[in-house]
Design a protein around this motif. Structure first.
Motif, PDB file in Angstrom:
ATOM      1  N   VAL A 207      53.475  96.227  40.460  1.00 49.21           N
ATOM      2  CA  VAL A 207      53.953  95.996  41.817  1.00 49.21           C
ATOM      3  C   VAL A 207      53.407  94.714  42.444  1.00 49.21           C
ATOM      4  N   GLY A 208      52.372  94.128  41.864  1.00 56.72           N
ATOM      5  CA  GLY A 208      51.868  92.814  42.251  1.00 56.72           C
ATOM      6  C   GLY A 208      51.899  92.502  43.735  1.00 56.72           C
ATOM      7  N   GLY A 209      51.031  93.130  44.527  1.00 54.20           N
ATOM      8  CA  GLY A 209      51.103  93.003  45.973  1.00 54.20           C
ATOM      9  C   GLY A 209      50.287  91.872  46.566  1.00 54.20           C
ATOM     10  N   VAL A 210      50.511  91.660  47.850  1.00 57.10           N
ATOM     11  CA  VAL A 210      49.731  90.694  48.625  1.00 57.10           C
ATOM     12  C   VAL A 210      48.273  91.141  48.656  1.00 57.10           C
ATOM     13  N   GLY A 211      47.370  90.201  48.504  1.00 64.55           N
ATOM     14  CA  GLY A 211      45.949  90.525  48.585  1.00 64.55           C
ATOM     15  C   GLY A 211      45.110  89.757  47.594  1.00 64.55           C
ATOM     16  N   GLY A 212      45.723  89.263  46.541  1.00 62.85           N
ATOM     17  CA  GLY A 212      45.006  88.451  45.555  1.00 62.85           C
ATOM     18  C   GLY A 212      45.356  86.988  45.743  1.00 62.85           C
ATOM     19  N   THR A 213      45.648  86.301  44.651  1.00 69.16           N
ATOM     20  CA  THR A 213      46.044  84.899  44.743  1.00 69.16           C
ATOM     21  C   THR A 213      47.325  84.790  45.561  1.00 69.16           C
ATOM     22  N   ASN A 214      47.289  83.956  46.599  1.00 66.71           N
ATOM     23  CA  ASN A 214      48.427  83.797  47.497  1.00 66.71           C
ATOM     24  C   ASN A 214      49.235  82.584  47.046  1.00 66.71           C
ATOM     25  N   PHE A 215      50.314  82.844  46.286  1.00 58.16           N
ATOM     26  CA  PHE A 215      51.092  81.737  45.741  1.00 58.16           C
ATOM     27  C   PHE A 215      51.919  81.035  46.805  1.00 58.16           C
ATOM     28  N   ALA A 280      47.242 101.711  35.605  1.00 60.92           N
ATOM     29  CA  ALA A 280      46.348 100.616  35.229  1.00 60.92           C
ATOM     30  C   ALA A 280      46.341  99.598  36.359  1.00 60.92           C
ATOM     31  N   THR A 281      45.347  98.720  36.335  1.00 66.84           N
ATOM     32  CA  THR A 281      45.248  97.668  37.343  1.00 66.84           C
ATOM     33  C   THR A 281      45.080  96.323  36.658  1.00 66.84           C
ATOM     34  N   GLY A 282      45.696  95.312  37.230  1.00 71.52           N
ATOM     35  CA  GLY A 282      45.544  93.962  36.710  1.00 71.52           C
ATOM     36  C   GLY A 282      44.612  93.149  37.580  1.00 71.52           C
ATOM     37  N   ILE A 283      43.744  92.398  36.946  1.00 73.07           N
ATOM     38  CA  ILE A 283      42.856  91.487  37.673  1.00 73.07           C
ATOM     39  C   ILE A 283      43.110  90.083  37.136  1.00 73.07           C
ATOM     40  N   ALA A 284      43.463  89.172  38.020  1.00 76.57           N
ATOM     41  CA  ALA A 284      43.781  87.805  37.615  1.00 76.57           C
ATOM     42  C   ALA A 284      42.878  86.800  38.326  1.00 76.57           C
ATOM     43  N   GLY A 285      43.009  86.710  39.642  1.00 69.96           N
ATOM     44  CA  GLY A 285      42.263  85.703  40.386  1.00 69.96           C
ATOM     45  C   GLY A 285      40.760  85.795  40.213  1.00 69.96           C
ATOM     46  N   GLU A 286      40.223  87.005  40.264  1.00 63.95           N
ATOM     47  CA  GLU A 286      38.777  87.182  40.110  1.00 63.95           C
ATOM     48  C   GLU A 286      38.340  86.824  38.697  1.00 63.95           C
ATOM     49  N   MET A 287      39.168  87.135  37.704  1.00 55.69           N
ATOM     50  CA  MET A 287      38.869  86.747  36.331  1.00 55.69           C
ATOM     51  C   MET A 287      38.864  85.230  36.186  1.00 55.69           C
ATOM     52  N   LEU A 288      39.844  84.587  36.806  1.00 54.29           N
ATOM     53  CA  LEU A 288      39.908  83.122  36.742  1.00 54.29           C
ATOM     54  C   LEU A 288      38.664  82.498  37.368  1.00 54.29           C
ATOM     55  N   ARG A 289      38.272  83.017  38.515  1.00 52.13           N
ATOM     56  CA  ARG A 289      37.071  82.499  39.174  1.00 52.13           C
ATOM     57  C   ARG A 289      35.844  82.677  38.294  1.00 52.13           C
ATOM     58  N   LEU A 290      35.750  83.846  37.663  1.00 55.73           N
ATOM     59  CA  LEU A 290      34.593  84.122  36.815  1.00 55.73           C
ATOM     60  C   LEU A 290      34.495  83.141  35.654  1.00 55.73           C
ATOM     61  N   VAL A 291      35.595  82.957  34.921  1.00 57.60           N
ATOM     62  CA  VAL A 291      35.515  82.105  33.727  1.00 57.60           C
ATOM     63  C   VAL A 291      35.327  80.641  34.095  1.00 57.60           C
TER      64      VAL A 291
END
Length: 361
Positions: A207-215, A280-291
């Motif tokens: 469902v990829g909602g608002v709250g993570g990376t704001n494209f 399940a949950t997807g994590i993208a922005g926080e993973m990008l910041r970490l690496v």
């Protein structure tokens, strides 16, 4: 602007716009269970996402690829996925389908994560042939088809014609030999969209909602004529999960597995998404910041911490299996609750759930 430059712009601006003043997961809370009658070590994090059996409900979600500089990012992400037994999706492969010279920035994922679950990724404008080529590029286990209408409209060089998307998605689903997931990139998904996708046979939806990376913000930073009024467009991840729950309640025969992406910060957010119906949950922005900012060892430690945080919450609620999370009573308040009621979604049903492991499991 060529696609490689655009990919690097997206990474740079994504890292600059990660801090969100509001997170919808903060509107979700639990009824405490003072007698959970389980132990921490009884908890299993295994979960089913459609036909996929996952060791963890945390998925490294689609981020990048398509430029030489992104190869190292995907290499690190793939190592994290391999070491922590996580499924992983690559970013849109449309760049490599148009320029095979950047394909290695995606292939590195399968090289480093040879036995794990890997998702290929194309846009809804892709042809069946392009989708198959994306899957073949990674020897992928599944395909993500991303929807990003608002991002394209704000992107200076973006698409403006979205006709034929549903037909393209159906053709890819019916032609490929791997499961197909449709995902939003961060603007959320309404129950009407979920119903349309399910009607054509899509059974895994992010469902990829608002709250993570704001494209919307990312593209506005790249534009000479930004449209800032659209930076709050869409539904949050919690609002989208409620939309998905409403669809499931109204369609008793629906067969759809939900993945939640957008603003997941820690293990408690993962738990809230699972209780609201995600598998399940997807994590993208926080993973990008970490690496980009931490050592590989620290990245691996961060994943361990997320798993620990999730298990703490599950233990406190008396839940040993992910499959039982949607039976836990949960409160939804604030803006998410207000909008849900306007949409005819009954939140009292969620708050009045009863789960007693002693009698139900």
């Amino acid at each position: 602007m060529d696609r490689s430059t655009r990919k690097l712009d997206h990474i740079r601006h994504a890292l600059e716009t990660t801090d969100q003043p509001f997170n919808s997961f903060d509107e979700v809370s639990f009824v405490p269970n003072s007698l959970p009658n389980i132990g921490y070590h009884d908890v299993s994090l295994a979960t089913d996402l459609g036909s996929f059996r996952l060791a963890s409900p945390i998925i490294i979600n689609a981020m990048t690829g398509g430029a030489e500089a992104t190869t190292e990012i995907n290499r690190k992400l793939a190592i994290i996925a391999r070491e922590k037994h996580l499924a992983m999706a690559v970013g849109s492969q449309m760049a490599a389908l148009r320029d095979p010279g950047v394909a290695d920035s995606y292939r590195i994922v399968r090289k480093e994560h040879p036995n794990g679950i890997v998702f290929a990724n194309v846009g809804a404008e892709a042809t069946v042939e392009q989708a198959q080529a994306a899957v073949d590029m990674l020897d992928a286990d599944g395909l993500q088809i991303h929807l990003n209408v608002m991002q394209e409209l704000l992107m200076p060089e973006g698409d403006r014609d979205f006709r034929g998307y549903i037909e393209n998605i159906q053709a890819m689903k019916e032609s490929l030999d791997v499961p197909v997931m449709v995902k939003e990139v961060g603007f959320g998904m309404a129950k009407e969209t979920i119903e349309k996708l399910n009607h054509i046979g899509i059974s895994i939806i992010d469902v990829g909602g608002v709250g993570g990376t704001n494209f919307a913000k990312v593209e506005n930073r790249r534009s000479q004529k930004p449209l800032a009024m659209y930076e709050n467009w869409g539904l949050t991840t919690v609002e989208s999960l409620l939309e998905a729950e409403s669809f499931s309640q109204s369609k008793s025969q629906a067969n759809v597995a939900i993945m939640a992406t957008g603003g997941v910060r820690h293990g408690l957010d993962v738990l809230k998404a699972l209780v609201l119906g995600a598998s399940a949950t997807g994590i993208a922005g926080e993973m990008l910041r970490l690496v980009q900012t931490s050592s590989l060892e620290d990245c691996l430690t961060a994943v361990d911490e997320w798993h620990h945080e999730l298990k703490v919450g599950m233990t406190a609620l008396g839940v040993t299996r992910i499959a039982d999370c949607p039976r836990i009573p949960v409160f939804v308040c604030g803006k998410a609750a207000y909008q849900a009621r306007l949409r005819g979604i009954d939140l009292e049903i969620l708050a009045q759930r009863v789960f007693d492991r002693a009698t139900d499991s």
